[in-house]
Design a protein around this motif. Sequence first.
Motif, PDB file in Angstrom:
ATOM      1  N   ARG A  57       0.831  -1.211   0.000  1.00  0.00           N
ATOM      2  CA  ARG A  57       0.000   0.000   0.000  1.00  0.00           C
ATOM      3  C   ARG A  57       0.860   1.254   0.000  1.00  0.00           C
ATOM      4  O   ARG A  57       0.551   2.237  -0.674  1.00  0.00           O
ATOM      5  N   LEU A  58       1.963   1.209   0.735  1.00  0.00           N
ATOM      6  CA  LEU A  58       2.871   2.353   0.774  1.00  0.00           C
ATOM      7  C   LEU A  58       3.505   2.598  -0.598  1.00  0.00           C
ATOM      8  O   LEU A  58       3.566   3.743  -1.063  1.00  0.00           O
ATOM      9  N   VAL A  59       3.933   1.533  -1.259  1.00  0.00           N
ATOM     10  CA  VAL A  59       4.523   1.662  -2.600  1.00  0.00           C
ATOM     11  C   VAL A  59       3.494   2.222  -3.568  1.00  0.00           C
ATOM     12  O   VAL A  59       3.799   3.110  -4.379  1.00  0.00           O
ATOM     13  N   GLU A  60       2.265   1.748  -3.494  1.00  0.00           N
ATOM     14  CA  GLU A  60       1.201   2.222  -4.386  1.00  0.00           C
ATOM     15  C   GLU A  60       0.928   3.710  -4.148  1.00  0.00           C
ATOM     16  O   GLU A  60       0.754   4.484  -5.095  1.00  0.00           O
ATOM     17  N   ALA A  61       0.910   4.113  -2.872  1.00  0.00           N
ATOM     18  CA  ALA A  61       0.688   5.523  -2.553  1.00  0.00           C
ATOM     19  C   ALA A  61       1.827   6.382  -3.095  1.00  0.00           C
ATOM     20  O   ALA A  61       1.593   7.473  -3.634  1.00  0.00           O
ATOM     21  N   GLU A  62       3.057   5.906  -2.988  1.00  0.00           N
ATOM     22  CA  GLU A  62       4.203   6.653  -3.520  1.00  0.00           C
ATOM     23  C   GLU A  62       4.123   6.768  -5.042  1.00  0.00           C
ATOM     24  O   GLU A  62       4.437   7.817  -5.617  1.00  0.00           O
ATOM     25  N   LYS A  63       3.696   5.694  -5.714  1.00  0.00           N
ATOM     26  CA  LYS A  63       3.539   5.732  -7.177  1.00  0.00           C
ATOM     27  C   LYS A  63       2.500   6.778  -7.572  1.00  0.00           C
ATOM     28  O   LYS A  63       2.683   7.524  -8.532  1.00  0.00           O
TER      29      LYS A  63
ATOM     30  N   LYS B 152       1.715   9.457  -5.856  1.00  0.00           N
ATOM     31  CA  LYS B 152       2.308  10.774  -5.613  1.00  0.00           C
ATOM     32  C   LYS B 152       3.227  11.175  -6.771  1.00  0.00           C
ATOM     33  O   LYS B 152       3.186  12.314  -7.238  1.00  0.00           O
ATOM     34  N   VAL B 153       4.052  10.238  -7.213  1.00  0.00           N
ATOM     35  CA  VAL B 153       4.978  10.517  -8.319  1.00  0.00           C
ATOM     36  C   VAL B 153       4.193  10.860  -9.579  1.00  0.00           C
ATOM     37  O   VAL B 153       4.521  11.824 -10.295  1.00  0.00           O
ATOM     38  N   ALA B 154       3.150  10.105  -9.870  1.00  0.00           N
ATOM     39  CA  ALA B 154       2.334  10.355 -11.055  1.00  0.00           C
ATOM     40  C   ALA B 154       1.690  11.742 -10.968  1.00  0.00           C
ATOM     41  O   ALA B 154       1.654  12.489 -11.953  1.00  0.00           O
ATOM     42  N   LEU B 155       1.200  12.100  -9.799  1.00  0.00           N
ATOM     43  CA  LEU B 155       0.588  13.414  -9.615  1.00  0.00           C
ATOM     44  C   LEU B 155       1.623  14.534  -9.794  1.00  0.00           C
ATOM     45  O   LEU B 155       1.356  15.528 -10.473  1.00  0.00           O
TER      46      LEU B 155
END
Length: 139
Positions: free
Chosen positions: A119-125, A127-130
């Motif tokens: 879930r943390l990795v998905e949230a970071e992805k 953020k990067v996309a945004l």
Amino acid sequence: MSTVPKPRHIGRNISRIRELRDMKQEALAIAIGVSQQTVSSIEGSENVDDEKLKAIAEALGVTSDVIKNFSEDAVFNIIGNTFDIDNNNGSSVISYGCTFNPFDKMLEAFDKNEKLYERLVEAEKEKVALLEKLLSEKK
């Protein structure tokens, strides 16, 4: 053979809980404001009215439901899962046996950690996309 469970004997349950609390009938009688003979009579009766049961439960430090559902099997199960270990210095230590498999608990913890990491990795992805989107809009 009948499969209907026999009704619980409330008076006997009161007696057993009182004995487990190391309380005499006189002490219980004083706590609920009746005579020792009345307590003896209550402990001999199969049913006790709710108001009196509530007062007795309060004096014994338990709830009415504990008295109604008291089971000696459960008490013996708890006692059977505890045992004494003598230390070298002569003192006694009470040790409680495990009622669960520690390895299973460790695996559960690893699974939870893995899910949290995903879930943390998905949230970071996200953020990067945004951030990439915001940067491309600024150009």
